[in-house]
Enzyme design. Structure first.
Site, PDB file in Angstrom:
ATOM      1  N   GLY A 248       1.965   4.207  -9.196  1.00 36.05           N
ATOM      2  CA  GLY A 248       1.567   3.109  -9.902  1.00 36.05           C
ATOM      3  C   GLY A 248       2.876   2.315 -10.567  1.00 36.05           C
ATOM      4  N   GLU A 290       3.518  10.287  -7.369  1.00 36.69           N
ATOM      5  CA  GLU A 290       2.923   9.704  -6.255  1.00 36.69           C
ATOM      6  C   GLU A 290       3.083   8.533  -6.000  1.00 36.69           C
ATOM      7  OE1 GLU A 290      -0.710  12.594  -5.726  1.00 36.69           O
ATOM      8  OE2 GLU A 290      -1.321  10.784  -6.633  1.00 36.69           O
ATOM      9  N   PRO A 291       4.399   8.089  -5.816  1.00 44.47           N
ATOM     10  CA  PRO A 291       4.657   6.561  -5.531  1.00 44.47           C
ATOM     11  C   PRO A 291       4.184   6.048  -4.147  1.00 44.47           C
ATOM     12  CG  PRO A 291       6.650   7.972  -5.438  1.00 44.47           C
ATOM     13  CD  PRO A 291       5.536   8.589  -5.941  1.00 44.47           C
ATOM     14  N   ARG A 330      -4.337  -9.108   0.840  1.00 43.09           N
ATOM     15  CA  ARG A 330      -4.104  -8.956  -0.778  1.00 43.09           C
ATOM     16  C   ARG A 330      -4.212 -10.131  -1.562  1.00 43.09           C
ATOM     17  NH1 ARG A 330       0.105  -7.531  -3.005  1.00 43.09           N
ATOM     18  NH2 ARG A 330      -1.136  -5.928  -4.127  1.00 43.09           N
ATOM     19  N   TYR A 334      -7.249  -9.748  -4.280  1.00 41.30           N
ATOM     20  CA  TYR A 334      -6.551  -9.632  -5.765  1.00 41.30           C
ATOM     21  C   TYR A 334      -5.693 -10.828  -6.099  1.00 41.30           C
ATOM     22  CZ  TYR A 334      -6.457  -4.891  -3.635  1.00 41.30           C
ATOM     23  OH  TYR A 334      -6.862  -3.912  -2.860  1.00 41.30           O
ATOM     24  N   CYS A 361     -11.701 -18.048  10.482  1.00 44.00           N
ATOM     25  CA  CYS A 361     -12.825 -19.120  10.219  1.00 44.00           C
ATOM     26  C   CYS A 361     -13.341 -18.668   8.866  1.00 44.00           C
ATOM     27  CB  CYS A 361     -13.719 -18.890  11.333  1.00 44.00           C
ATOM     28  SG  CYS A 361     -13.242 -19.975  12.694  1.00 44.00           S
ATOM     29  N   GLU A 362     -12.505 -18.851   7.710  1.00 39.63           N
ATOM     30  CA  GLU A 362     -13.088 -18.521   6.447  1.00 39.63           C
ATOM     31  C   GLU A 362     -11.922 -19.115   5.637  1.00 39.63           C
ATOM     32  OE1 GLU A 362     -14.470 -14.768   6.077  1.00 39.63           O
ATOM     33  OE2 GLU A 362     -13.671 -14.603   4.163  1.00 39.63           O
ATOM     34  N   TYR A 390       0.548  -1.828   1.432  1.00 37.14           N
ATOM     35  CA  TYR A 390      -0.719  -2.250   1.416  1.00 37.14           C
ATOM     36  C   TYR A 390      -1.256  -3.595   2.325  1.00 37.14           C
ATOM     37  CZ  TYR A 390      -1.041   1.215  -2.259  1.00 37.14           C
ATOM     38  OH  TYR A 390      -0.912   2.387  -2.905  1.00 37.14           O
TER      39      TYR A 390
HETATM   40  N1  LLP Z   1      -2.024   8.191  -6.368  1.00 44.07           N
HETATM   41  C1  LLP Z   1      -3.149   7.806  -6.251  1.00 44.07           C
HETATM   42  C2  LLP Z   1      -4.287   9.017  -6.458  1.00 44.07           C
HETATM   43  C3  LLP Z   1      -3.556   6.567  -6.027  1.00 44.07           C
HETATM   44  O1  LLP Z   1      -4.807   6.215  -5.925  1.00 44.07           O
HETATM   45  C4  LLP Z   1      -2.685   5.845  -5.546  1.00 44.07           C
HETATM   46  C5  LLP Z   1      -3.124   4.213  -5.212  1.00 44.07           C
HETATM   47  C6  LLP Z   1      -1.238   5.974  -5.645  1.00 44.07           C
HETATM   48  C7  LLP Z   1      -0.951   7.383  -5.890  1.00 44.07           C
HETATM   49  C8  LLP Z   1      -0.158   5.062  -5.371  1.00 44.07           C
HETATM   50  O2  LLP Z   1      -0.071   4.124  -5.989  1.00 44.07           O
HETATM   51  P1  LLP Z   1       1.182   2.853  -6.066  1.00 44.07           P
HETATM   52  O3  LLP Z   1       2.386   3.556  -6.206  1.00 44.07           O
HETATM   53  O4  LLP Z   1       1.153   2.696  -4.570  1.00 44.07           O
HETATM   54  O5  LLP Z   1       0.892   1.959  -6.925  1.00 44.07           O
HETATM   55  N2  LLP Z   1      -4.642  -1.706  -2.256  1.00 44.07           N
HETATM   56  C9  LLP Z   1      -4.204  -2.106  -3.760  1.00 44.07           C
HETATM   57  C10 LLP Z   1      -3.635  -0.821  -4.178  1.00 44.07           C
HETATM   58  C11 LLP Z   1      -4.574   0.217  -4.327  1.00 44.07           C
HETATM   59  C12 LLP Z   1      -3.977   1.275  -4.992  1.00 44.07           C
HETATM   60  C13 LLP Z   1      -4.951   2.748  -4.961  1.00 44.07           C
HETATM   61  N3  LLP Z   1      -4.270   3.910  -5.237  1.00 44.07           N
HETATM   62  C14 LLP Z   1      -3.161  -2.898  -3.312  1.00 44.07           C
HETATM   63  O6  LLP Z   1      -2.872  -3.684  -2.365  1.00 44.07           O
HETATM   64  O7  LLP Z   1      -2.546  -3.547  -4.297  1.00 44.07           O
END
Ligand code: LLP
Length: 431
Positions: A248, A290-291, A330, A334, A361-362, A390
């Site tokens: 996150g 868990e990055p 994205r 979002y 086409c959107e 992503y």
């Molecule tokens: N661990 C778990 C359980 C997660 O659900 C996620 C992301 C991560 C780790 C990794 O998070 P990060 O470090 O990448 O922020 N599609 C969205 C992001 C969805 C994230 C879902 N889970 C976007 O494009 O912003």
């Protein structure tokens, strides 16, 4: 520019990882994803340096591969000594085919099918992060059939609002993920798991959300999880071995995004955990992080070819490109902001305010609105920055657009690591 892998050459072109992006676009065609391997390695090492500095090198870094998944990525993070998180049979299969050690994999998700569980156990998965009782029952049954004891972590929701986009918040009580501490269901599932014969509870997991720019949500989550771990000790005598705090950490997509002090985040978490276990009743659990985004986002850019520059008198300027929401959904999903440049004239002032539109086409197929861009016309190369996370992993074939190729750049050399899809690929499974 935003990151040190982005520079402007003497010819005024945008260079990425030391190479001329206009030339790369011409050589490999567009749309094109470029990945800077050195940057991924640098990011992995940065995380590992924090583990050394604040957790005596014991804490684990798991690459959240939902952010970017294809064989070569798993080879890179494996060679950097990272663990991985997979969220589907498809990610697991890709990593497995890349030769990634299955014992270093964590299988996530709120609904693993029996087929997923069976296949993962057969391949020797290290850990499941189990979401609910029914899933645990299934893991327990299949592990029993295979005569093994399967290691699991439990997904817990600490009840935190991390102030990010609501689509990427996952740690609040009302969430499709895991069991909440607040409702007592987290304690129930811990006890339930401890009683299962073919499952070995190794620890707990939480993930508060994504694209977070403040250490407070991580500190709050650590505090709540540590207190819960101590409650578990009290109620059951069980000593939690691993505490996985998820991913996150935020990255900068535009100059307006804040700079997150990663060092401070890990220092704050380390202090919180240390304090929680200072009474010596049990050893602090080994932490896992868990990055996803912060490992790969700034290691990627996407190149497109401009098809037209259209100025609607009295309204807006539109730049149409040869990709769009199928390769980067994205903004559509979002309203995520990006930085874009005309790679041919990256050194010039970005004086035009434009909407960058895809070719679907959107009308919602946009890469961004109110983006400042250099003048451009048909045939120019447009680069969208910080697209390593992503983008490819969320790409689709909407409007039957083939997915772009991925070219890996490393030490001045380029290599196609994912081939561009052909029209033939699009109809491969059509009967
Ligand atoms: N661990 C778990 C359980 C997660 O659900 C996620 C992301 C991560 C780790 C990794 O998070 P990060 O470090 O990448 O922020 N599609 C969205 C992001 C969805 C994230 C879902 N889970 C976007 O494009 O912003």
């Amino acid at each position: 520019m935003l990151y040190n892998n982005l520079t402007i050459g003497e010819n005024g072109h945008l260079f990425f990882a030391g190479l001329d992006t206009v030339a790369l676009g011409k050589k490999y065609g567009t749309p094109l994803y470029l990945i800077d391997e050195e940057k991924i390695r640098e990011n992995c090492r940065l995380y590992k340096s924090f583990m050394d500095k604040y957790f005596d090198g014991k804490a684990r870094v798991l690459f959240a591969s939902k952010s970017l998944s294809y064989k070569n990525i798993y080879e890179i993070v494996s060679s950097e000594g990272l663990y991985i998180d997979v969220v589907s049979g498809g990610e697991l299969y890709t990593a497995y085919k890349a030769g990634f050690d299955t014992s270093k994999m964590y299988f996530h998700g709120n609904n693993k099918t029996d087929a997923d569980i069976e296949d993962a156990i057969e391949k020797g998965i290290g850990y499941f992060v189990a979401d609910n009782r029914e899933e645990l029952d299934s893991i327990n049954r299949i592990a029993g059939e295979k005569k093994i004891k399967q290691q699991v972590l439990l997904r817990i929701t600490p009840g935190i609002d991390p102030h990010t986009h609501k689509a990427v918040v996952t740690g609040s009580v009302d969430s499709k993920f895991g069991s909440a501490i607040e409702t007592g269901q987290a304690m129930e599932i811990v006890k339930y798991t401890l009683a299962l014969p073919n499952v070995e509870l190794k620890g707990l997991h939480c993930h508060v959300g994504s694209q977070i720019f403040d250490s407070q949500p991580f500190v709050d989550a650590s505090k709540i999880m540590c207190a819960f771990i101590k409650d578990i000790l009290e109620e059951t005598g069980y000593k939690t071995e691993f505490l996985n705090l998820g991913g996150g950490l935020g990255v900068r997509y535009t100059e307006a995004d804040p700079v997150l002090d990663y060092d401070a985040v890990f220092s704050d978490i380390a202090n919180t955990v240390k304090e929680a276990f200072a009474d010596g009743k049990m050893e602090a659990p080994v932490l896992c992080f868990e990055p996803g985004r912060s490992i790969v986002a700034n290691a990627g850019i996407t190149l497109y070819t401009v098809g037209s520059f259209k100025s609607i008198t009295g309204y807006k300027n539109y730049v149409s490109i040869d990709g769009g929401m199928p390769d980067n959904p994205r903004y559509a999903l979002y309203q995520s902001k990006y930085t874009a440049l005309i790679a041919d004239r990256a050194g010039e002032e970005a004086s035009l305010c434009v909407t960058v539109a895809g070719r679907c086409c959107e009308s919602g197929d946009l890469i961004g609105e109110d983006m400042m861009l250099q003048r451009c016309s048909r045939g120019d190369t447009l680069a969208v920055l910080v697209t390593g996370a992503y983008n490819y992993s969320m790409a689709s074939n909407y409007n039957r657009l083939p997915r772009p190729a991925i070219v890996n750049v490393y030490k001045g050399e380029t290599k196609v690591v994912v081939k561009r899809e052909s029209y033939e690929d699009l109809i491969r499974n059509d009967l």
